[in-house]
Structure formats: structure tokens, C-alpha cells
Design an enzyme around this catalytic site. Structure first.
Site, PDB file in Angstrom:
ATOM      1  N   ASP A 103       0.727  -1.159  -0.009  1.00  0.00           N
ATOM      2  CA  ASP A 103      -0.161  -0.093  -0.273  1.00  0.00           C
ATOM      3  C   ASP A 103       0.892   1.070  -0.119  1.00  0.00           C
ATOM      4  O   ASP A 103       1.809   1.270  -0.632  1.00  0.00           O
ATOM      5  CB  ASP A 103      -0.897  -0.009   1.164  1.00  0.00           C
ATOM      6  CG  ASP A 103      -2.059   1.215   1.176  1.00  0.00           C
ATOM      7  OD1 ASP A 103      -3.174   0.594   0.549  1.00  0.00           O
ATOM      8  OD2 ASP A 103      -1.738   1.979   1.788  1.00  0.00           O
ATOM      9  N   HIS A 292      -7.270  -6.552  -1.341  1.00  0.00           N
ATOM     10  CA  HIS A 292      -5.968  -5.470  -1.093  1.00  0.00           C
ATOM     11  C   HIS A 292      -5.286  -5.837   0.171  1.00  0.00           C
ATOM     12  O   HIS A 292      -3.895  -5.716   0.042  1.00  0.00           O
ATOM     13  CB  HIS A 292      -6.713  -4.041  -0.748  1.00  0.00           C
ATOM     14  CG  HIS A 292      -5.741  -3.039  -0.710  1.00  0.00           C
ATOM     15  ND1 HIS A 292      -4.768  -2.689  -1.771  1.00  0.00           N
ATOM     16  CD2 HIS A 292      -5.187  -2.256   0.582  1.00  0.00           C
ATOM     17  CE1 HIS A 292      -3.885  -1.562  -1.197  1.00  0.00           C
ATOM     18  NE2 HIS A 292      -4.440  -1.237  -0.132  1.00  0.00           N
TER      19      HIS A 292
END
Length: 315
Positions: A103, A292
Site C-alpha cells: 500500500d 487489497h
């Protein structure tokens, strides 16, 4: 059970908390977390790396947990975030490391590879690809593309707005990000708030039991989301300060991992296509049925790919 040591380093004008595990003589591997997580997001990787003989360094990134959280937006630009880790590597005497980022930790890792081509000997990034410095600041491009409807990154830009909504209930905010991140991309009017029309999960995702969730929430209790959101408020400053890297290519052996259900893959489709032009030695893998939060959702697969890469390319 893996034994950790916590180090509080005075670096780059702040205190940086770094959790360390693994044999003292092991080759150093750094794990950089993203938003809105914490060092604990690497809880499945650290034991596997330590057991394989690596020395693991997991910082609480600037603005999170025990690390300092300056209030100024400019204190969170990419080169400043990189300098935190560069000075921490100096403090530990590191001359050759593998840098791993997920991320927001991924852009920091990408840029550390550009800034430290000798010290960063191998690179692993997850979820966020790299295709070089854009021709315009990313925020400017987003305003052009998404100006007529809601975009969560643009919503994060105005100081005081997003943090007021997120800080009102930290548990609810984290449950949204962890359990229904796809909702951030659902169409709605440009003047909407983040939670408008969004279903907040009643329960935590299977990859984040309650005891782990409590560690995540402690990264925000007492300081809220403003420091973490400030990472998003530096797109123009990042673009200006990285002009000297405009033509740079990542030359290190690089592993990139992405979940096939990660909404970032949709947002960054163009970047993914261009990435091989800017990353000279690239291995890519897409993990099926994965969203994610890749290192938690598919911990065993990530560990397998990570260790295989380290044994082959970080010698």
C-alpha cells in the site's frame, strides 16, 4: 513464538519505532506498512522470515503508533518518509537490505530503491505499482478524471474533513477499510462524504481476528487519522521534489504481488501496463481470490513467493 525487540530511534527530526526480530547475523529485510494499518500487518511474514534466518525490521511509519506524528502536511512527503528509513538503516549499520512495502509502504519502497541503488539490493512491493514520475501531479490527474463524482483520495485532500468523519468512530472506520474497501469506489455525487451510501460490515474479516484488530486500532487511538491522511496530501509536493528522479529506473531485482480482487488493480491499470518499462528486473504474480490486504488475506502464498524470491535474488 517470535521474539521482538522495539527500538525507538531519533531520526530525521522524529522518533521512529522499529520492531526487530530474527537472528542478529541474518540478512536485513525491511517491511513497510501502508494505510490504515500498522507494523502488525506483517505478523504472518515476520515469523516465516525469522525462521528462514533473516533479520526483520518493521517500522511504525511516521504518523502511526509509537512513532512521532508531526502535524504539518509537508512533513509527510515521499522524500521525507524515505529519509526516515534511510537514517534508520544508517542507525542499524545496514549496507545491504531487501526492502518490502505494501500500500503506501510500496511507494516509499519504490523510491528508496531509486535513492539507494546500492544499499537496497532487492525490492518487493505489493498492491501499488510503479511506472516512474507522472507528467503531472497525481492529484491534478485525479481532479480531471474524477472531478464530477466522488473520489476518496480527492476527499482526503481537504485538511480537517476526512479525519472528522473517520475519528468519530475509529472502530467503524477501520471495519470499513478492512471489510468493504470496494465501497470506496462506488459511484456517488462529488459532494458526498466517505460513509454516505456505504454498508459498514458488522463483523471483522476472517483474516483479522479481534485480538489483531485491537492492535490496529491502537495505532490510531489518541491521535486519530490526520497524520496518516497527510500522506495523501502531498501529491503536488512529491511531484515537485522528485523531479531529479524523472528519468530514473528501478534496477534491483524486484518482485511485485497483486490480488486479483484488489481495487487498486483497477485504479492503476495503466501504471501496471507501463511498469516493465521502468522496472528493469521484474517478477510479477497475481494472487487469485485475493483483495487489497494481500499479506494477511493470503499469508502463506505471500510467504512462499517472498521467501522464494529472497533465496534466489537476495544473496
Amino acid at each position: 513464538m517470535t521474539s521482538f525487540q522495539q527500538h525507538i530511534l531519533a531520526v530525521n527530526g522524529i522518533e521512529l519505532s522499529v520492531w526487530v526480530a530474527g537472528p542478529e547475523q541474518g540478512r536485513p529485510v525491511w517491511l513497510l506498512h501502508g494505510f490504515p494499518e500498522c507494523w502488525h500487518s506483517w505478523r504472518h511474514q515476520v515469523p516465516a522470515l525469522a525462521a528462514a534466518g533473516f533479520r526483520v525490521f518493521v517500522p511504525e511509519m511516521r504518523g502511526y503508533g509509537r512513532s512521532s506524528a508531526p502535524q504539518a502536511i509537508a512533513d509527510y512527503d515521499l522524500l521525507t518518509l524515505c529519509a526516515d528509513i534511510q537514517q534508520a538503516m544508517e542507525a542499524f549499520g545496514h549496507e545491504r537490505v531487501c526492502m518490502v512495502g505494501h500500500d503506501w509502504g510500496a511507494p516509499v519502497a519504490w523510491h528508496l530503491a531509486l535513492l539507494e541503488p546500492q544499499r537496497v539490493a532487492a525490492l518487493v512491493t505489493m498492491s501499488v505499482p510503479f511506472a516512474g514520475r507522472p507528467k503531472r501531479p497525481a492529484s491534478e490527474i485525479m481532479r480531471q478524471v474524477h472531478g464530477g463524482h466522488f473520489n476518496y483520495i480527492l476527499y482526503f485532500q481537504e485538511p480537517g474533513v476526512a479525519e472528522a468523519e473517520l475519528d468519530a468512530d475509529i472502530d467503524t472506520s477501520l471495519r470499513l477499510f478492512m471489510g468493504n474497501i470496494e465501497a470506496l469506489l462506488q459511484p456517488k455525487p462529488a459532494d458526498s462524504r466517505l460513509f454516505d451510501g456505504v454498508t459498514i460490515p458488522d463483523s471483522l474479516p476472517s483474516w483479522c481476528p479481534e485480538e489483531d484488530f485491537q492492535v490496529y486500532r491502537q495505532a490510531f487511538v489518541g491521535r486519530g487519522f490526520r497524520p496518516a491522511l497527510n500522506w495523501y496530501r502531498n501529491f503536488e509536493r512529491n511531484w515537485q521534489r522528485t523531479e531529479f528522479l524523472a528519468q530514473a529506473r528501478v534496477i534491483q531485482p524486484t518482485l511485485f504481488l497483486l490480488g486479483d480482487r484488489d481495487p487498486v488493480g483497477v485504479l492503476e491499470a495503466h501504471t501496471l501496463k507501463r511498469m516493465p518499462d521502468r522496472v528493469a528486473d521484474l517478477e510479477q504474480h497475481v494472487l487469485q481470490g485475493c483483495g487489497h490486504w494481500i499479506q494477511s488475506e493470503r499469508a502463506q502464498q505471500v510467504n512462499h513467493r517472498l521467501l522464494d524470491f529472497l533465496h534466489r535474488r537476495f544473496l
